[in-house]
Design a protein around this motif. Structure first.
Motif, mmCIF file in Angstrom:
data_model
loop_
_atom_site.group_PDB
_atom_site.id
_atom_site.type_symbol
_atom_site.label_atom_id
_atom_site.label_comp_id
_atom_site.label_asym_id
_atom_site.label_seq_id
_atom_site.Cartn_x
_atom_site.Cartn_y
_atom_site.Cartn_z
ATOM 1 N N GLU A 1 0.873 -1.303 0.154
ATOM 2 C CA GLU A 1 -0.030 0.019 -0.010
ATOM 3 C C GLU A 1 0.991 1.298 -0.052
ATOM 4 O OE1 GLU A 1 -3.778 1.792 2.490
ATOM 5 O OE2 GLU A 1 -3.206 -0.086 2.835
ATOM 6 N N MET A 2 0.429 2.325 -0.743
ATOM 7 C CA MET A 2 1.337 3.383 -0.862
ATOM 8 C C MET A 2 0.661 4.700 -0.462
ATOM 9 S SD MET A 2 2.425 4.872 -4.625
ATOM 10 C CE MET A 2 3.443 6.353 -4.815
ATOM 11 N N MET A 3 1.438 5.572 0.113
ATOM 12 C CA MET A 3 0.968 6.978 0.493
ATOM 13 C C MET A 3 1.282 7.858 -0.485
ATOM 14 S SD MET A 3 2.304 8.935 3.612
ATOM 15 C CE MET A 3 1.155 9.174 5.208
ATOM 16 N N ILE A 4 0.201 8.483 -0.758
ATOM 17 C CA ILE A 4 0.400 9.496 -1.799
ATOM 18 C C ILE A 4 0.340 10.855 -1.422
ATOM 19 C CG2 ILE A 4 -0.859 10.701 -3.886
ATOM 20 C CD1 ILE A 4 -1.752 7.771 -4.717
ATOM 21 N N THR A 5 -0.409 10.964 -0.176
ATOM 22 C CA THR A 5 -0.529 12.228 0.632
ATOM 23 C C THR A 5 -1.033 11.691 1.858
ATOM 24 O OG1 THR A 5 -1.786 14.151 1.224
ATOM 25 C CG2 THR A 5 -2.854 12.670 -0.408
ATOM 26 N N PRO A 6 -0.575 12.384 2.976
ATOM 27 C CA PRO A 6 -1.100 12.031 4.444
ATOM 28 C C PRO A 6 -2.334 12.212 4.844
ATOM 29 C CG PRO A 6 0.925 13.512 4.681
ATOM 30 C CD PRO A 6 0.475 13.601 3.112
ATOM 31 N N ILE A 7 -2.902 12.969 3.602
ATOM 32 C CA ILE A 7 -4.631 13.368 3.912
ATOM 33 C C ILE A 7 -5.334 12.006 3.519
ATOM 34 C CG2 ILE A 7 -6.256 14.831 3.110
ATOM 35 C CD1 ILE A 7 -4.202 16.232 4.807
ATOM 36 N N LYS A 8 -6.266 11.521 4.437
ATOM 37 C CA LYS A 8 -7.274 10.449 4.127
ATOM 38 C C LYS A 8 -8.546 10.894 3.988
ATOM 39 C CE LYS A 8 -4.253 7.655 7.467
ATOM 40 N NZ LYS A 8 -3.315 8.572 8.065
ATOM 41 N N ASP A 9 -8.573 12.098 4.240
ATOM 42 C CA ASP A 9 -10.100 12.683 3.710
ATOM 43 C C ASP A 9 -10.159 12.743 2.128
ATOM 44 O OD1 ASP A 9 -10.129 12.855 6.372
ATOM 45 O OD2 ASP A 9 -10.374 14.915 6.339
ATOM 46 N N GLU A 10 -11.624 12.717 1.642
ATOM 47 C CA GLU A 10 -11.734 12.852 0.245
ATOM 48 C C GLU A 10 -11.437 14.443 -0.070
ATOM 49 O OE1 GLU A 10 -15.371 11.500 -1.158
ATOM 50 O OE2 GLU A 10 -15.392 9.898 0.094
ATOM 51 N N ALA A 11 -11.077 14.665 -1.355
ATOM 52 C CA ALA A 11 -10.761 15.971 -1.859
ATOM 53 C C ALA A 11 -12.218 16.622 -1.744
ATOM 54 C CB ALA A 11 -10.269 15.833 -3.351
ATOM 55 N N LEU A 12 -12.140 18.055 -1.353
ATOM 56 C CA LEU A 12 -13.087 19.048 -1.431
ATOM 57 C C LEU A 12 -13.114 19.437 -3.051
ATOM 58 C CD1 LEU A 12 -14.429 20.443 0.966
ATOM 59 C CD2 LEU A 12 -13.212 22.200 0.644
ATOM 60 N N LEU A 13 -14.548 19.427 -3.487
ATOM 61 C CA LEU A 13 -14.751 19.926 -4.940
ATOM 62 C C LEU A 13 -15.187 21.307 -5.008
ATOM 63 C CD1 LEU A 13 -16.395 16.512 -5.830
ATOM 64 C CD2 LEU A 13 -13.901 17.068 -6.186
ATOM 65 N N HIS A 14 -14.744 21.872 -5.891
ATOM 66 C CA HIS A 14 -14.958 23.375 -6.371
ATOM 67 C C HIS A 14 -16.240 23.346 -7.203
ATOM 68 C CE1 HIS A 14 -14.450 27.055 -8.205
ATOM 69 N NE2 HIS A 14 -14.181 27.581 -7.149
ATOM 70 N N GLN B 1 7.161 5.539 -1.010
ATOM 71 C CA GLN B 1 6.050 5.912 -0.482
ATOM 72 C C GLN B 1 5.047 4.711 0.168
ATOM 73 O OE1 GLN B 1 5.311 8.929 -0.222
ATOM 74 N NE2 GLN B 1 4.922 10.068 -1.963
ATOM 75 N N GLN B 2 5.490 3.629 -0.208
ATOM 76 C CA GLN B 2 4.982 2.231 0.132
ATOM 77 C C GLN B 2 5.471 2.142 1.672
ATOM 78 O OE1 GLN B 2 6.141 -0.481 -2.992
ATOM 79 N NE2 GLN B 2 4.004 -0.446 -3.759
ATOM 80 N N ILE C 1 -10.180 21.079 -7.551
ATOM 81 C CA ILE C 1 -11.037 20.200 -8.518
ATOM 82 C C ILE C 1 -12.208 20.662 -8.745
ATOM 83 C CG2 ILE C 1 -11.891 17.770 -8.953
ATOM 84 C CD1 ILE C 1 -9.749 16.683 -6.897
ATOM 85 N N PRO D 1 -5.801 15.206 -2.757
ATOM 86 C CA PRO D 1 -6.174 13.845 -2.119
ATOM 87 C C PRO D 1 -7.263 12.978 -2.957
ATOM 88 C CG PRO D 1 -6.818 15.780 -0.721
ATOM 89 C CD PRO D 1 -6.363 16.373 -2.064
ATOM 90 N N LYS D 2 -7.502 11.868 -2.446
ATOM 91 C CA LYS D 2 -7.993 10.888 -3.259
ATOM 92 C C LYS D 2 -9.652 11.520 -3.673
ATOM 93 C CE LYS D 2 -10.259 8.296 0.551
ATOM 94 N NZ LYS D 2 -9.760 7.501 1.518
#
Lengths: 99, 484, 473
Positions: A52-65, B375-376, C52, C275-276
């Motif tokens: 499993e890979m971390m892309i950002t430490p943020i786990k929440d979903e992105a807020l949409l504009h 990152q993993q 986004i 983020p996702k």
């Protein structure tokens, strides 16, 4: 472990980074870049990690504009920071071929 | 010369409220102090004219919050509208942002006054601030020594009491390590706590802005106003408002604290280990439970950091191409020449090394071998911390392996700068909050710092332990008075 | 006949019909003056971060569903790094690992037989700035930088230029009908890149990519000329190079742009600033439910309503007409009559005046009234030609126009009878001729009726009435 990068390897990464290097600098980078690369190769010592890979430490979903126009700036506001302008265009040496 | 800036923020606040002094008094004093200590080279750009104007404008306003009229210094990688922001680089030597960073807006909202932009490592890449295009800042405890980095100017300015507050940024320890070297309190909050909008990116998944101050209480005061979700930053997090000072006077008895064995291993100098031991003994005597634990991969954190930070930096700094802003060579012979020479001349050595290596690490199959793998493993570090915080309230250790060393000692060693941050980097990997608290001095009377790591969004608990120690240690942290 | 088999894959970029850009809140506007639709992000300003656009995600999702794709419920974005003046951040934000849709397909019909073109993926990305070149300089306009794009990538499933063109026509019509893009190739809101290779057997040949072809017709020509070029090379024993070419409209040939660098190295990595992005089942269902009726469904529906294959296809080729037609789907009307009107006189009028239906006064109510008049035979299709211009340009109702223009209510028996009685009175000679059994007399009298009614009399009704009246004489 190799002590130095080849001249070609230095020129290759310099090209990727779009940084010109003088002959003098090449010699310096052959050693310094290799030192850094040997260092990051220590990652090869790590085994048995989770896929499993971390892309950002943020786990929440992105807020949409919402699709509304805001925060626009005028060209005049940014003009003074631009090295070369022509009318309301930014001027660069001729673009020859697309990447 | 007046000495109001040596008072606590609460005292200054009372003086302002009772009109015994005005914000202008404070601003003038700050500039006098900066001038007097000019050799510290803590600032790149002073905001003198605008600051005085602002201070005057505040005179007839109600003193409506505790930070009203208080001078603050801002690290020079945080954009300030109309005030030059250089990232300590020739690349941005002439760059005047047309917008304020979100944190800067927040400072303005409570009428703090920005005194100037502080010195730093170029694009925050380094651990001594010696990579600054504007020469390194000096450590107020011994001006022959480094102030640390990359937020070295912010640390020096607060430590020397030029200003009570500064903003720093921390990608791999850049708030906590210089705070430790200069004997101040520095907090890197949880990743996502504070908007990064307006922070000129070094490594996006690691960068975080944070407060630097003379003591714990004031640090918490400043954090109070910096936090919050920002619609301009998708990585900022929505949290209920909280007062970070709320736990400061709470007892620490029964608190459970872990020390990873790696943090007190041979990589740490003996006198720092001894100091940490003293702290641990004291904590135990006060009913704090302290256990030594093993956390995996801590010894690999620097390697991961190098890969992730250099990789992201190579991408983040691609925008500096001499076209829309920033340094551009005169009369380039073609487009490639414009790119390659502007970047050759505009960036310093450390930055160029990291961009080149970062580009290499992401190229072709390398991305998988290095960046993805890093990152993993990073995800694993995260999980092991999460596990640890199931059993413990806080994790502690020393902030640095040595005290501040002499200027020029590590120059031209591409690895030295990373190794200074070996103890603070794991925190950025996990996105956790970490802070430095001064806990004593070395034999040469250089500050030694304790590193306190909290669980996600538990800054208040970190302040609680920090304040408890601060109160009991009662160190004199003013280099002028407590110094040599 | 060539013994080589062509293998063709196509990549299409489409700009999405949003108000704002993909990752910034600047206006998405075509044709505005240079560098006026900008936020600081669109200039790659230091310290700025991407947003986004929610609606762009909806449109991309709608496109993915229209192409029968599997949807990624959890997405990240990726950075594609390269240096180019039209790329303000030094990287393009795209979706390399988790495209919004994968494994879709488009059905085309080749010589009456259905063929499936598989869609490898459809992903969201941002457009680049526009540059104009003059002398030794290029001039950059960042209005287009950051405009939302979807890129649709096929599997190499096409084997002829005809199939490629049919696929593009079909794709264009799908995206138009899904209302995600205006798909104007000339204005660059739809752009086609074509990968072509040839081979004598089942192994794939080395492919070349021809970029940014300006029309669907030219895609066909480019494929033909590129395949021919490759064939010549192979016949001469020269290996094909993996390279990027462009189609030159003047010479009708593809021209080399560049040989692919070893390590045309985009240094992809996941975008840490975003983020996702999650698509809930509910959101997907909602977008599916709100999907406008797509071409294949329309065609089936039209044919069920009695329209011919040709009329159905013609209507679908013209989206505004088809959309207008669809307003009536729930009404109890003569659909063939409606389709004939739309494809006939109304199309003729619109083409002649360069107008769209939106520019006319043809509301649904007015159309229903027109249809009713035709159905009642109070007007004829001939009358329609005479009254249409007035009817489409004013708010006047049909009766008023008929009155003003002297167009008679020919099916008004009383009126016609009066006219016929008058004509009979004025032509006693002809009445006699008729009574003596001379056939030409009735023809002459009919001519008089038509003359009097300016051709608007319903001929069969007029003849019936005339004969009836003559018998009374």
């Amino acid at each position: 472990m190799e002590e130095k990068l080849s001249k070609e390897e230095v020129l290759h990464v310099a090209h990727l980074a779009r940084i010109k290097v003088s002959d003098e600098e090449i010699e310096k980078y052959r050693i310094q870049l290799k030192e850094l690369l040997n260092e990051v190769d220590k990652i090869n010592e790590v085994v048995g990690y989770d896929e499993e890979m971390m892309i950002t430490p943020i786990k929440d979903e992105a807020l949409l504009h919402s699709d509304e126009v805001e925060d626009q700036i005028s060209f005049e506001e940014v003009r003074s920071n631009i090295p070369h302008t022509s009318g309301s265009f930014i001027e660069v040496p001729k673009v020859v071929q697309h990447e | 010369m007046s000495k109001y800036l040596d008072h606590s923020i609460l005292e200054i606040h009372e003086l302002l409220k009772s009109k015994q002094i005005t914000p202008l008094t404070l601003v003038k004093e700050a500039f006098e102090r900066i001038e007097e200590e000019a050799s510290l080279n803590a600032f790149i750009t002073l905001n003198k004219e605008a600051a005085i104007k602002e201070a005057k404008a505040l005179e007839n306003m109600e003193v409506d919050n505790v930070l009203f009229g208080i001078p603050i210094a801002v690290k020079d990688n945080i954009t300030t509208k109309g005030l030059r922001t250089t990232c300590a680089s020739k690349m941005l030597e002439q760059f005047v942002p047309v917008y304020d960073a979100t944190v800067v807006e927040k400072l303005h909202d409570c009428h703090m006054i920005i005194i100037g932009k502080t010195n730093m490592d170029e694009f925050a890449m380094g651990s001594t601030s010696e990579t600054s295009y504007f020469k390194a800042p000096h450590n107020p405890w011994d001006t022959e020594r480094i102030a640390g980095g990359s937020s070295g100017g912010s640390a020096a300015a607060v430590a020397a009491r030029l200003v009570p507050f500064a903003l720093g940024s921390d990608t791999g320890g850049s708030i906590r390590q210089p705070s430790s070297y200069t004997g101040i309190v520095g907090m890197k909050p949880t990743y996502g706590r504070i908007s990064r909008y307006g922070l000129i990116a070094f490594a996006s998944s690691l960068d975080q802005i944070g407060p630097m101050s003379r003591n714990v209480y004031e640090n918490a005061l400043l954090l109070n106003i910096l936090v919050g979700q920002d619609r301009h930053d998708l990585t900022s997090v929505a949290k209920d408002p909280e007062d970070f000072t709320r736990l400061l006077d709470n007892d620490v008895r029964g608190m459970k604290v872990a020390i990873p064995n790696y943090f007190v291993s041979d990589i740490v100098s003996d006198e720092i280990k001894e100091k940490i031991d003293e702290v641990v003994k004291f904590l135990k005597s006060q009913g704090v439970i302290v256990d030594y634990v093993d956390l995996p991969y801590l010894d690999k954190a620097v390697t991961l950091y190098q890969i992730i930070a250099m990789g992201e930096a190579s991408s983040n700094l691609a925008r500096f191409d001499g076209i829309r802003y920033g340094y551009a060579v005169e009369d380039p012979k073609d487009l490639e020449d414009l790119y390659c020479r502007s970047r050759q001349e505009g960036f310093g050595d450390e930055v160029k090394r990291r961009i080149m290596v970062g580009s290499y690490l992401l190229s072709g199959e390398n991305a998988k071998v290095y960046y993805t793998k890093a990152q993993q493993i990073r995800d694993d570090i995260c999980k092991s911390f999460e596990q640890c915080f199931k059993d413990y309230d806080l994790v502690i250790g020393p902030t640095t392996t040595t005290v501040a060393y002499h200027l020029n000692e590590g120059m031209d060693d591409p690895l030295k700068s990373f190794l200074d941050d070996v103890l603070v980097i794991p925190v950025n990997m996990a996105g956790l909050p970490g802070m430095n608290l001064p806990v004593g001095f070395s034999k040469e009377h250089m500050p030694i710092g304790l590193h306190i790591i909290g669980n996600y969004f538990e800054e208040a608990k970190m302040y609680q332990l920090a304040r408890f120690l601060e109160k009991n240690l009662a160190l004199d942290l003013n280099p002028k008075e407590g110094g040599k | 006949m060539s013994t080589y088999q062509k293998t063709i894959g196509i990549e299409v970029h489409c700009e999405l019909k949003t108000n704002t850009k993909m990752f910034s809140s600047a206006k998405n506007g075509y044709g505005d003056s240079a560098n006026c639709n900008l936020t600081l992000l669109d200039l790659g300003y230091p310290g700025t971060l991407p947003l986004i656009n929610d609606y762009a995600v909806t449109l991309a999702l709608r496109a993915a569903l229209a192409l029968h794709c599997e949807i990624h419920r959890e997405m990240y974005f990726d950075r594609k790094n390269y240096f180019y003046p039209d790329l303000p951040k030094g990287y393009q934000i795209t979706q390399a690992k988790t495209p919004i849709g994968i494994n879709g397909y488009v059905e085309i019909e080749v010589d009456g037989k259905p063929k499936t073109i598989r869609i490898h993926d459809i992903h969201i990305e941002e457009d680049t700035a526009k540059s104009v070149h003059q002398g030794n300089h290029s001039y950059l306009d960042f209005n287009r930088a950051g405009v939302p794009l979807i890129e649709i990538v096929t599997e190499p499933d096409m084997n002829s230029s005809e199939e490629a063109m049919l696929y593009l026509e079909k794709l264009r019509s799908l995206l138009l009908y899904a209302d995600v893009s205006d798909c104007k190739i000339e204005e660059g809101s739809m752009r086609c890149d074509v990968n072509v290779s040839i081979s004598k057997d089942d192994t794939l040949g080395v492919r070349t990519e021809t970029k940014n072809i300006g029309s669907i017709r030219n895609v066909g020509l480019a494929i033909e000329s590129e395949a021919l070029r490759q064939e010549k090379l192979l016949e001469e024993g020269i290996a094909i190079q993996e390279e990027t070419r462009r189609y030159d409209d003047a010479s009708k040939e593809t021209v080399l742009m560049r040989v692919k660098e070893i390590g045309n190295d985009y240094r992809y990595f996941p975008e840490p600033d975003i983020p996702k992005l999650c698509l809930s089942e509910e959101r997907i269902r909602k977008v599916q439910e709100q999907m406008p009726m797509l071409p294949d469904d329309r065609k089936a529906r039209y044919q069920a309503l009695g329209l011919s294959d040709l009329s159905s296809s013609k209507l679908i080729q013209n989206k505004p007409l088809s959309d207008y037609f669809n307003l009536f789907l729930e009404d109890d009307i003569d659909f063939v009559m409606l389709s004939n009107l739309l494809l006939g006189d109304i199309s003729f009028y619109l083409n002649r005046t360069m107008k769209t239906l939106m520019d006319t006064t043809l509301t649904k109510e007015r159309m229903l009234s027109l249809l009713q008049h035709l159905y009642d035979q109070t007007i004829t299709t001939k009358n329609v030609k005479d009254l249409l211009e007035e009817f489409l340009e004013t708010d006047k109702d049909i009766d008023t126009i008929c009155k003003e223009k002297g167009i008679q209510n020919i099916s008004d028996t009383t009126l016609l009878s009066t006219i016929i009685k008058n004509i009979i009175e004025q032509n006693p000679e002809s009445v006699k001729d008729y009574q003596q059994g001379r056939d030409r007399a009735i023809k002459y009298l009919m001519g008089q009726v038509m003359k009097e009614t300016k051709g608007s009399a319903n001929p069969s009704l007029a003849r019936d009435l005339l004969e009836e009246e003559l018998k009374k004489q």
